[in-house]
Design an enzyme around this catalytic site. Structure first.
Site, short mmCIF file in Angstrom:
data_model
loop_
_atom_site.label_atom_id
_atom_site.label_comp_id
_atom_site.label_asym_id
_atom_site.label_seq_id
_atom_site.Cartn_x
_atom_site.Cartn_y
_atom_site.Cartn_z
N LYS A 114 0.84 -1.20 0.00
CA LYS A 114 0.00 0.00 0.00
C LYS A 114 0.87 1.25 0.00
CE LYS A 114 -1.74 2.16 3.46
NZ LYS A 114 -2.44 2.58 4.69
N ASP A 152 -6.59 0.82 1.08
CA ASP A 152 -6.61 0.90 2.54
C ASP A 152 -7.96 0.38 3.02
OD1 ASP A 152 -8.43 2.86 1.87
OD2 ASP A 152 -7.51 4.44 3.08
#
Length: 250
Positions: A160, A178
């Site tokens: 991420k 997320d």
């Protein structure tokens, strides 16, 4: 002596045993509708969704404050299990004194902890930031690397983190997933998946290229302010007529 004769006691007739009742299967509760079973989105519907997002917010920005790719990298590492607002509050003063890998090393781990002590897991994060600063200097000439694999090799950085940095710092068409993007991808049915990677790959597959630069910001902001975890605000949702969520309130 008279002989005593006993009358035989009549036996009771055998009572037939009751047959055991056949087990009756209880009706099963109807299974919850799986998002994967919901009617898939059409390309036209997906184009319409992101057209609406673009019209409402043509140039979405990430909410983590930064001044260059290095400070963005640090901010994203610090944001794990923390809010963007909380990270920004700590990094405003930090980035005034340490906005390069060398300055961060010169600051040192102990002083860095003082700047970020209001952020969760700050001790581990301080250790990681110092270590990644050293690695950026020693292996990448002081510049934030520009491939996912290289960014993921840095202490405290995962997929991420890499996707956010590649997208925001270098304009790559990456999809950072997320908790908000994961929820929106599953709840709306846009890209159902059991893991962030499944959702990421699913979104990349269906979102048209013209929207990919800003797509993850639109989805993050949608999840953060509209498609909330506990009480989604369906009544003000831009895409409530297209959303596949069976429990939407409009």
């Amino acid at each position: 002596m008279a002989k005593i004769t006993r009358k035989p006691v009549p036996r009771k007739a055998a009572v037939p045993k009751k047959k055991a009742k056949a087990a009756v299967a209880k009706p099963r509760a109807p299974a919850k509708k799986s998002l994967k079973a919901v009617k898939p989105w059409t390309p036209a519907e997906i184009h319409e969704v992101f057209s609406r997002f673009r019209k409402a917010n043509p140039e979405p920005k990430g909410e983590l404050e930064h001044v260059n790719p290095f400070t963005l990298l640090v901010a994203v590492v610090l944001s794990a299990q923390a809010t963007d607002a909380g990270v920004n509050k700590a990094t405003r003063a930090l980035f005034e004194v340490a906005d390069t890998p060398q300055k961060m090393l010169d600051l040192g781990e102990e002083r860095l902890r003082d700047y970020i002590k209001t952020i969760g897991l700050y001790r581990t994060k301080a250790r990681n930031v110092i270590a990644l600063s050293a690695k950026v200097l020693s292996e990448f000439g002081g510049e934030v690397p520009r491939t996912r694999a290289e960014i993921e090799s840095l202490p405290g950085a995962g997929r991420k983190t890499a996707n956010v940095v590649l997208n925001m710092a270098f304009g790559e068409h990456t999809m950072a997933v997320d908790t908000h993007v994961f929820r929106v991808g599953n709840r709306t049915g846009l890209a159902p998946g059991k893991t962030p990677l499944e959702v990421e790959l699913g979104l990349e597959k269906v979102i048209p290229a013209e929207f990919m630069l800003h797509a993850h910001h639109w989805l993050i902001l949608h999840g953060r302010y509209t498609c909330l975890a506990r009480k989604p605000r369906c009544e003000v949702c831009l895409i409530n007529d297209l959303c596949r969520w069976p429990e939407k309130t409009v």
